[in-house]
Design a protein around this motif. Structure first.
Motif, PDB file in Angstrom:
ATOM      1  N   UNK A 323     -12.133  -3.075  46.823  1.00 22.30           N
ATOM      2  CA  UNK A 323     -11.137  -4.143  46.943  1.00 22.30           C
ATOM      3  C   UNK A 323      -9.776  -3.687  46.426  1.00 22.30           C
ATOM      4  N   UNK A 324      -9.765  -2.901  45.349  1.00 23.47           N
ATOM      5  CA  UNK A 324      -8.501  -2.361  44.841  1.00 23.47           C
ATOM      6  C   UNK A 324      -7.848  -1.447  45.875  1.00 23.47           C
ATOM      7  N   UNK A 325      -8.646  -0.601  46.507  1.00 23.31           N
ATOM      8  CA  UNK A 325      -8.116   0.262  47.564  1.00 23.31           C
ATOM      9  C   UNK A 325      -7.559  -0.584  48.706  1.00 23.31           C
ATOM     10  N   UNK A 326      -8.308  -1.623  49.099  1.00 21.12           N
ATOM     11  CA  UNK A 326      -7.864  -2.477  50.200  1.00 21.12           C
ATOM     12  C   UNK A 326      -6.540  -3.154  49.893  1.00 21.12           C
ATOM     13  N   UNK A 327      -6.339  -3.519  48.612  1.00 21.32           N
ATOM     14  CA  UNK A 327      -5.091  -4.175  48.194  1.00 21.32           C
ATOM     15  C   UNK A 327      -4.022  -3.166  47.784  1.00 21.32           C
ATOM     16  N   UNK A 328      -4.307  -1.878  47.985  1.00 20.62           N
ATOM     17  CA  UNK A 328      -3.370  -0.795  47.670  1.00 20.62           C
ATOM     18  C   UNK A 328      -2.984  -0.785  46.191  1.00 20.62           C
ATOM     19  N   UNK A 329      -4.007  -0.919  45.326  1.00 21.32           N
ATOM     20  CA  UNK A 329      -3.798  -0.894  43.878  1.00 21.32           C
ATOM     21  C   UNK A 329      -4.388   0.389  43.300  1.00 21.32           C
ATOM     22  N   UNK A 330      -3.701   1.018  42.348  1.00 15.86           N
ATOM     23  CA  UNK A 330      -4.290   2.177  41.674  1.00 15.86           C
ATOM     24  C   UNK A 330      -5.582   1.789  40.963  1.00 15.86           C
TER      25      UNK A 330
END
Length: 412
Positions: A323-330
């Motif tokens: 989910x972090x990758x999907x939201x472009x979060x480190x």
């Protein structure tokens, strides 16, 4: 032309909301494809809501706690056999009535812990075979923990149904499944986990104002030692994990970060997060820079909203990382299961993995709060679009484009 009705067979209503996240993404991808399929969830555990999944897990844990250790295995297998025969197979049969196809899709489903998935998948696919429904295996993870009985159940089920297509979510899963199938080997495709387009399927909505300029809001995903041990990481003892989390929170606070403690929904993880909260609040109950938002997360949408509101996260759970990758979060992914490293290899971020040790918290904080690194070779948006296209291709396999039959239809 009527839409084809497709059953998505996985653990959509698991207390671990990462599984629901995958299911929601698959449903979005199939419904948004040119084929415009009509997807329906079929939960392998017979659940029909997230609250039902949470309550059933709590009841199961209560029963387990009353049994002596030597009786747990026998009791669990007897309960599972009765459950599949008398409740789940009729449930699968009812849910599959009127369908045009079944997708066994998403999550680490080809895994064997106390025969849980082998028994349930065997029952479901034998019902699909009885109804003569085509079956598509899509985006699943494969583990190397199959018992002889689990292997027999998986292979019998895959051999009995009308299996049209096999796609797994990483290269390691492809190798393990090819080895398991042996002489019966089929073409196996590798696709990215559907969760990587979570921000398209479940666009995050801000739940609180953004942090002040220059202040990082870090989400700390909690996983309990009991869950880690159940899934195979027996080396990480309770006190080591507890101390690690407290050190991580203290280091983040010392560096001026805001902290949001969260879980993916498992009741064991929530209980452990509450323990951490009480311990961390003992010295200073008025800390304004941190909060436990676990109870805010009741659905996959809530999970994406919380992670989307952070500037970075650290977590064990694979679908918190996805989910972090999907939201472009480190993110920093904590090592515990080979599936995490396998996913990071697929998205070209192997350096995001970190080991948990009594002294690792400061280095993890350094990585989370460091100056942004160079862009990854495979961007978050590229991952999302690649995975969405794969789901659309799956939809086209299920419902191929119809050829026009005459001049009048061709002109329409």
């Amino acid at each position: 032309m009527n839409q084809l009705k497709v059953g998505i067979l996985n653990v959509a209503y698991s207390p671990n909301l990462g599984d629901g996240l995958i299911a929601e993404c698959l449903r979005h991808g199939l419904a948004s494809s040119p084929a415009q399929l009509d997807p329906h969830f079929i939960d392998l555990a017979g659940r029909e809501s997230f609250s039902q999944g949470l309550q059933s897990k709590k009841r199961l844990n209560a029963v387990r706690s009353m049994l002596p250790a030597f009786a747990l295995g026998v009791a669990s297998r007897l309960y599972l056999a009765l459950l599949v025969r008398f409740r789940l197979r009729p449930f699968y049969r009812r849910k599959m009535a009127g369908l045009d196809a079944v997708i066994l899709g998403g999550g680490n489903l080809l895994a064997d812990q106390d025969l849980n998935f082998p028994k349930k998948i065997h029952g479901a696919l034998m019902e699909a075979a009885r109804l003569r429904l085509p079956v598509y295996l899509y985006g699943v993870g494969v583990s190397d923990d199959w018992s002889p009985t689990g292997r027999q159940l998986f292979l019998e089920a895959l051999g009995a149904c009308d299996l049209r297509f096999i796609a797994v979510r990483d290269a390691r899963s492809a190798t393990l499944l090819a080895r398991a199938l042996g002489p019966a080997q089929r073409d196996i495709v590798t696709v990215l986990d559907p969760g990587v387009f979570a921000a398209l399927a479940l666009p995050p909505v801000a739940q609180e104002p953004p942090p002040p300029d220059g202040v990082a809001r870090i989400g700390v995903g909690v996983m309990s030692p009991g869950e880690l041990q159940y899934h195979g990481l027996s080396s990480l003892e309770d006190h080591v994990l507890f101390t690690f989390y407290l050190d991580l929170l203290a280091n983040l606070g010392a560096r001026g970060a805001q902290v949001r403690l969260f879980t993916n929904g498992s009741p064991e993880d929530r209980a452990f997060a509450q323990r951490l909260s009480r311990a961390f609040n003992e010295g200073d109950p008025a800390r304004a820079w941190w909060s436990d938002v676990s109870e805010r997360i009741q659905t996959p949408t809530d999970l994406v909203n919380v992670i989307g509101g952070c500037t970075g996260i650290v977590a064990f759970r694979l679908h918190a990382i996805i989910a972090a990758l999907a939201c472009d979060k480190p993110f920093v992914a904590l090592a515990w299961d080979k599936k995490v490293g396998a996913f990071l290899d697929e998205v070209q971020r192997p350096g995001a993995l970190a080991e948990v040790s009594p002294s690792s918290a400061p280095s993890i904080v350094d990585r989370l709060l460091a100056t942004p690194a160079a862009p990854a070779p495979l961007s978050s948006d590229a991952c999302a679009q690649r995975s969405l296209r794969s789901v659309h291709r799956l939809a086209a396999l299920i419902a191929p484009p119809r050829e026009p039959h005459g001049p009048q239809e061709a002109a329409v």
